[in-house]
Write an enzyme that holds these catalytic residues in place. Structure first.
Site, PDB file in Angstrom:
ATOM      1  N   LYS A 147      -4.793 -10.410  -6.406  1.00 21.93           N
ATOM      2  CA  LYS A 147      -5.921 -10.602  -5.498  1.00 21.93           C
ATOM      3  C   LYS A 147      -7.114  -9.716  -5.886  1.00 21.93           C
ATOM      4  O   LYS A 147      -6.904  -8.575  -6.296  1.00 21.93           O
ATOM      5  CB  LYS A 147      -5.423 -10.201  -4.108  1.00 21.93           C
ATOM      6  CG  LYS A 147      -6.158 -10.725  -2.949  1.00 21.93           C
ATOM      7  CD  LYS A 147      -5.538 -10.184  -1.664  1.00 21.93           C
ATOM      8  CE  LYS A 147      -5.711  -8.689  -1.514  1.00 21.93           C
ATOM      9  NZ  LYS A 147      -5.325  -8.107  -0.260  1.00 21.93           N
ATOM     10  N   LYS A 204       0.834  -1.207   0.000  1.00 22.22           N
ATOM     11  CA  LYS A 204       0.000   0.000   0.000  1.00 22.22           C
ATOM     12  C   LYS A 204       0.865   1.252   0.000  1.00 22.22           C
ATOM     13  O   LYS A 204       0.511   2.266  -0.611  1.00 22.22           O
ATOM     14  CB  LYS A 204      -0.936   0.020   1.213  1.00 22.22           C
ATOM     15  CG  LYS A 204      -2.067  -0.983   1.118  1.00 22.22           C
ATOM     16  CD  LYS A 204      -3.094  -0.717   2.205  1.00 22.22           C
ATOM     17  CE  LYS A 204      -4.188  -1.768   2.188  1.00 22.22           C
ATOM     18  NZ  LYS A 204      -5.123  -1.641   3.307  1.00 22.22           N
ATOM     19  N   LYS A 220     -10.700  -4.248  -3.113  1.00 26.78           N
ATOM     20  CA  LYS A 220     -11.531  -3.037  -3.174  1.00 26.78           C
ATOM     21  C   LYS A 220     -10.763  -1.882  -3.770  1.00 26.78           C
ATOM     22  O   LYS A 220     -11.347  -0.933  -4.292  1.00 26.78           O
ATOM     23  CB  LYS A 220     -11.947  -2.629  -1.752  1.00 26.78           C
ATOM     24  CG  LYS A 220     -12.902  -3.553  -1.089  1.00 26.78           C
ATOM     25  CD  LYS A 220     -13.206  -3.047   0.323  1.00 26.78           C
ATOM     26  CE  LYS A 220     -13.242  -4.198   1.289  1.00 26.78           C
ATOM     27  NZ  LYS A 220     -12.825  -3.882   2.633  1.00 26.78           N
TER      28      LYS A 220
HETATM   29  P1  TYM Z   1     -10.286  -6.126   4.473  1.00 25.60           P
HETATM   30  O1  TYM Z   1     -11.370  -5.142   4.745  1.00 25.60           O
HETATM   31  O2  TYM Z   1      -9.259  -5.812   3.454  1.00 25.60           O
HETATM   32  O3  TYM Z   1     -10.930  -7.523   4.064  1.00 25.60           O
HETATM   33  C1  TYM Z   1     -11.951  -8.122   4.858  1.00 25.60           C
HETATM   34  C2  TYM Z   1     -11.803  -9.630   4.852  1.00 25.60           C
HETATM   35  O4  TYM Z   1     -11.867 -10.121   3.505  1.00 25.60           O
HETATM   36  C3  TYM Z   1     -10.728 -10.926   3.227  1.00 25.60           C
HETATM   37  N1  TYM Z   1     -10.359 -10.727   1.811  1.00 25.60           N
HETATM   38  C4  TYM Z   1     -10.193 -11.720   0.940  1.00 25.60           C
HETATM   39  N2  TYM Z   1     -10.303 -13.053   1.064  1.00 25.60           N
HETATM   40  C5  TYM Z   1     -10.094 -13.804  -0.060  1.00 25.60           C
HETATM   41  N3  TYM Z   1      -9.781 -13.283  -1.271  1.00 25.60           N
HETATM   42  C6  TYM Z   1      -9.668 -11.948  -1.430  1.00 25.60           C
HETATM   43  N4  TYM Z   1      -9.379 -11.450  -2.619  1.00 25.60           N
HETATM   44  C7  TYM Z   1      -9.870 -11.097  -0.299  1.00 25.60           C
HETATM   45  N5  TYM Z   1      -9.848  -9.755  -0.111  1.00 25.60           N
HETATM   46  C8  TYM Z   1     -10.145  -9.550   1.189  1.00 25.60           C
HETATM   47  C9  TYM Z   1      -9.651 -10.418   4.173  1.00 25.60           C
HETATM   48  O5  TYM Z   1      -8.670 -11.393   4.391  1.00 25.60           O
HETATM   49  C10 TYM Z   1     -10.455 -10.105   5.408  1.00 25.60           C
HETATM   50  O6  TYM Z   1     -10.653 -11.267   6.192  1.00 25.60           O
HETATM   51  N6  TYM Z   1      -7.304  -5.571   8.431  1.00 25.60           N
HETATM   52  C11 TYM Z   1      -8.477  -6.206   7.933  1.00 25.60           C
HETATM   53  C12 TYM Z   1      -9.711  -5.858   8.720  1.00 25.60           C
HETATM   54  C13 TYM Z   1      -9.566  -6.004  10.194  1.00 25.60           C
HETATM   55  C14 TYM Z   1      -9.641  -7.217  10.915  1.00 25.60           C
HETATM   56  C15 TYM Z   1      -9.497  -6.843  12.284  1.00 25.60           C
HETATM   57  C16 TYM Z   1      -9.812  -8.541  10.543  1.00 25.60           C
HETATM   58  C17 TYM Z   1      -9.379  -5.011  11.083  1.00 25.60           C
HETATM   59  N7  TYM Z   1      -9.344  -5.492  12.354  1.00 25.60           N
HETATM   60  C18 TYM Z   1      -9.501  -7.797  13.271  1.00 25.60           C
HETATM   61  C19 TYM Z   1      -9.812  -9.496  11.561  1.00 25.60           C
HETATM   62  C20 TYM Z   1      -9.662  -9.118  12.893  1.00 25.60           C
HETATM   63  C21 TYM Z   1      -8.728  -5.783   6.504  1.00 25.60           C
HETATM   64  O7  TYM Z   1      -8.296  -4.768   6.066  1.00 25.60           O
HETATM   65  O8  TYM Z   1      -9.589  -6.565   5.825  1.00 25.60           O
END
Ligand code: TYM
Length: 337
Positions: free
Chosen positions: A200, A114, A203
């Site tokens: 991947k 990022k 968003k």
């Molecule tokens: P975020 O918002 O990027 O994504 C949310 C969840 O979706 C999963 N994910 C994917 N899984 C499979 N293939 C993909 N292409 C894909 N893109 C996203 C992510 O692995 C995630 O589980 N830091 C985290 C959010 C967060 C969090 C937490 C998660 C903040 N605090 C505490 C667990 C526990 C994030 O940015 O996810």
């Protein structure tokens, strides 16, 4: 208090939720929820670590909460809340910042990726993002954290922070913070982009054609699948490293249809793309339809979402504040007057 193990997870309210978020994370929350005591938050403090639009932040946050319900989160087993509504998340982040070595954060792959994209405008918040994520998990003394593959490193960091904290501040054999474990299902853990099967689904990809969003209309879904990247080979197959698109699209078909890998491999082995694409389109539209209908119902019922989030906040806060007090006491702070 229930003696079930506790689960915590969250999604950022940046952009629309897509099939990667659903298949990698939310679907697994839903499937496992009756075995655990679950907390699912919308991580709006994480959302401001990259450039964002203040005018839409609140609405985007509510949209994600409504999608949790639409995807099948059941309030009998789970609480849904907004991260910024529970101030303990910010406070624990500061405390953990002071015991987290800078180089641990600089080594995070997602930070590096990022940061490159953002060039000169990288905020301290982007670097610190995994400590905030650790606080989310640790405040609830979570046993399990169901996520996609890309978050694994952040959970490993959380474990390092726990070990370091307990070593510095806890009495022997009386840990203050619990060691969480990632829960990553092999299928769906890494859903790839529709326009490049080696990247991947994300968003933050500038092209909306690269992802299928959970609220995309049937026409949008059809258009995206029609235009998605394929290869010139006839017959589709899993697990051929030379054919990342074939593997990704077959995986999507498998997960959305509920068929087994073996069934899908046989069904599609001689299929041309011209036959497969309409099949995937129809399967995707059918899989998303119940989610979209429930989303509509949830958002149309005035005051419902607010009441869910208010109750979720109360349950979350009770636990989070208790952990925060324990952490502060262990670190040597005086009790609040
Ligand atoms: P975020 O918002 O990027 O994504 C949310 C969840 O979706 C999963 N994910 C994917 N899984 C499979 N293939 C993909 N292409 C894909 N893109 C996203 C992510 O692995 C995630 O589980 N830091 C985290 C959010 C967060 C969090 C937490 C998660 C903040 N605090 C505490 C667990 C526990 C994030 O940015 O996810």
């Amino acid at each position: 208090m229930s003696n079930r193990q506790r689960v915590l997870s969250g999604v950022q309210p940046t952009g629309d939720l897509h099939l990667g978020n659903y298949l990698g994370a939310i679907r697994n929350w839903v499937e496992g929820q009756n075995q655990y005591d679950n907390f699912f938050c919308v991580v709006d403090l994480h959302a401001i670590t990259v450039p964002y639009n203040p005018a839409t932040l609140a609405a985007d946050t509510y949209k994600v909460a409504a999608l949790y319900l639409a995807c099948g989160i059941d309030l009998n087993y789970s609480s849904i809340f907004i991260q910024s509504h529970v101030s303990a998340h910010s406070e624990l982040t500061w405390l953990l910042n002071c015991i987290t070595p800078l180089n641990w954060l600089q080594d995070m792959v997602q930070y590096k990726e990022k940061a490159i994209k953002q060039g000169e405008n990288v905020s301290v918040g982007l670097l610190d993002y995994p400590v905030l994520m650790s606080s989310d998990i640790l405040l609830y003394q979570a046993d399990k954290v169901p996520v996609g593959e890309d978050q694994k490193q952040h959970i490993e960091l959380t474990r390092d922070i726990v070990n370091s904290f307990n070593h510095k501040f806890a009495k022997p054999n009386q840990p203050v913070l619990k060691l969480p474990e990632p829960l990553i299902r092999k299928e769906g853990a890494r859903v790839m982009s529709l326009t490049d099967g080696t990247k991947k689904m994300s968003k933050s990809d500038p092209s909306d054609l690269s992802r299928i969003n959970l609220l995309d209309s049937p026409d949008e879904i059809a258009k995206k699948i029609k235009r998605c990247k394929t290869d010139p080979v006839r017959g589709l197959e899993f697990d051929n490293p030379e054919r990342p698109e074939s593997n990704n699209l077959l995986n999507l078909y498998m997960l959305l249809s509920g068929k087994t890998k073996q069934e899908v491999a046989v069904e599609c082995q001689d299929m041309g793309w011209g036959t497969f694409k309409p099949l995937l389109t129809e399967t995707t539209i059918n899989a998303l339809k119940p989610i979209q209908e429930k989303y509509k119902a949830v958002t149309e019922e005035k005051g419902y979402l607010e009441s869910v989030l208010r109750e979720g906040k109360q349950k979350a806060e009770a636990i989070a504040n208790q952990t925060l007090l324990q952490v502060k006491a262990a670190m040597g702070y005086s009790a609040p007057l």
